[in-house]
Design an enzyme around this catalytic site. Sequence first.
Site, short mmCIF file in Angstrom:
data_model
loop_
_atom_site.label_atom_id
_atom_site.label_comp_id
_atom_site.label_asym_id
_atom_site.label_seq_id
_atom_site.Cartn_x
_atom_site.Cartn_y
_atom_site.Cartn_z
N LYS A 118 0.85 -1.19 0.00
CA LYS A 118 0.00 0.00 0.00
C LYS A 118 0.89 1.24 0.00
O LYS A 118 1.41 1.67 1.03
CB LYS A 118 -0.93 0.04 1.21
CG LYS A 118 -2.06 1.09 1.03
CD LYS A 118 -2.49 1.74 2.32
CE LYS A 118 -1.56 2.81 2.81
NZ LYS A 118 -1.51 4.04 1.96
N GLU A 159 10.28 1.82 10.42
CA GLU A 159 11.36 2.76 10.12
C GLU A 159 10.73 4.14 10.12
O GLU A 159 9.95 4.48 9.23
CB GLU A 159 12.00 2.42 8.76
CG GLU A 159 13.35 3.08 8.56
CD GLU A 159 13.24 4.46 7.96
OE1 GLU A 159 13.39 5.45 8.73
OE2 GLU A 159 13.02 4.57 6.76
N CYS A 180 14.61 11.01 6.16
CA CYS A 180 14.52 10.77 7.60
C CYS A 180 15.86 10.77 8.30
O CYS A 180 15.96 11.16 9.46
CB CYS A 180 13.77 9.46 7.85
SG CYS A 180 14.45 8.06 6.94
N GLU A 197 11.25 17.07 13.81
CA GLU A 197 11.61 16.71 12.44
C GLU A 197 10.86 17.63 11.48
O GLU A 197 9.64 17.59 11.38
CB GLU A 197 11.24 15.25 12.16
CG GLU A 197 11.70 14.79 10.79
CD GLU A 197 11.38 13.33 10.51
OE1 GLU A 197 12.21 12.66 9.89
OE2 GLU A 197 10.30 12.87 10.93
#
Length: 479
Positions: free
Chosen positions: A176, A250, A284, A383
Amino acid sequence: MLDRNELFIDGNWAPPSSGEYGDVIEAATEKVLGRSAMAGTADIDAAVAAARAALDGPWGSMSRAERADVLDRFAAAMTARARDTAELVSRENGMPISLAKPTNGYGPAAMLSYYAGLIRAAEDEEVRPGALGGRTVVRSEPVGVVAAITPWNYPQPLAAMKIAPALAAGCTVVLKPAPETALDAFVFADAAQEAGLPAGVLNVVPGGREAGAHLVEHSGVDKVAFTGSTAAGRAIGEVCGRLLRPVTLELGGKSAAIVADDADLDVFAGHLLEVSLVNNGQTCHASTRILAPRSRYGEVVDAVTETVRALRVGDPLDKTTAIGPLVSAAQRDRVLGHIGAGRADGYQITTGGGVPGDLPQGWFVEPTVFVGVDNSASIAQEEIFGPVLTITEYSDIDDAVRIANDSVYGLGGTVWTTDEGRGLELARRIRTGTVGVNHYALELTAPFGGVKASGLGRELGPEGLAPYLAPKSVYFATR
């Protein structure tokens, strides 16, 4: 011409049962790039059922060598599409084409080939002598049906990091992908058909949050592999914990670059784009917190500022572009909101800080450098996922390590020094999953993943295959 109006389920193409479709918008032009079918819960049910049937059928009965041959054909089919795939991803999410070619273009094929080689060299069973005189046959069996849920920033390699080891292990997959990059996900389906994967081994079902949530909690799924935000990862982890379902997560990062007092600043500046601003900052593991020694703080600020100011911002399909647009209007506004927060907190910007005046279309943000930033500031802790760097001063190397570890995240990081031995010692002290010394790049043969709020588990390397295998012990008494 880029419309993909059908889902790929059980080796066939079919319109979504929900009748829902979504527009994929080109990041640089804000125009519709194509339309994608969007899966509903009934489509997820069908995809999981197809994956289960394939697991119990032809795929589950193949030997490792036979699966490896299929993966090699899959890799060849992906390679044949690599250049077109790279361009498509650049248009979807704004990634500069110079980066998209090796990562989104050729990266998936490399992973498929790597895991094909691993399973050829391995055995399904190992005989171990027992401590009390018996023996045990330890089998490695596929964990089962895998739900692979992937984000928009590196859509092809992040999907391949799940598909390749899962298929190598003998699992089947329901992929997905994110709606923002739904179109390129169907390249996996096209290549799978060409390579002759049995029906149901790989199913491609783009969808929104409802489809993703239904897939995660589906009773027919045996393992979940997710890459995305920490908030979403926590929600998925809670579901998998309740269901006692194995999961790989992750997640986010806010990595530090420790510039030691003996660092070669020309080397650091030369790698700054690929280490700290790669993919327009939508990465990331990027080292977005730059830690500079008090004795050389001014030098570091000047080197970073001059390097960032010189980066070319523009069309991601131009090979000279260093910084392209962000993936969406929402992401651009989120990044600009963080920049506004940094300004409101009183931190100085040495370059960037807004939207380029010469790029009226597209979701562009100028690469931005904040200086004099305390590590407790929101722009140093949260972040941002855009082209924004902070520079923080440290007094000595112990202080640098303390600041680097003062984060809820632990995914990446870098150390810059002319003494590699010193670099290794510093890397050992940073609480994170990966560290680069005088560079940073994911290595196909080495594990990648994080600690703390950056996730659970590892991908890539032999360690990336292990989560898709379930060990079974068969005991034999002493003869």
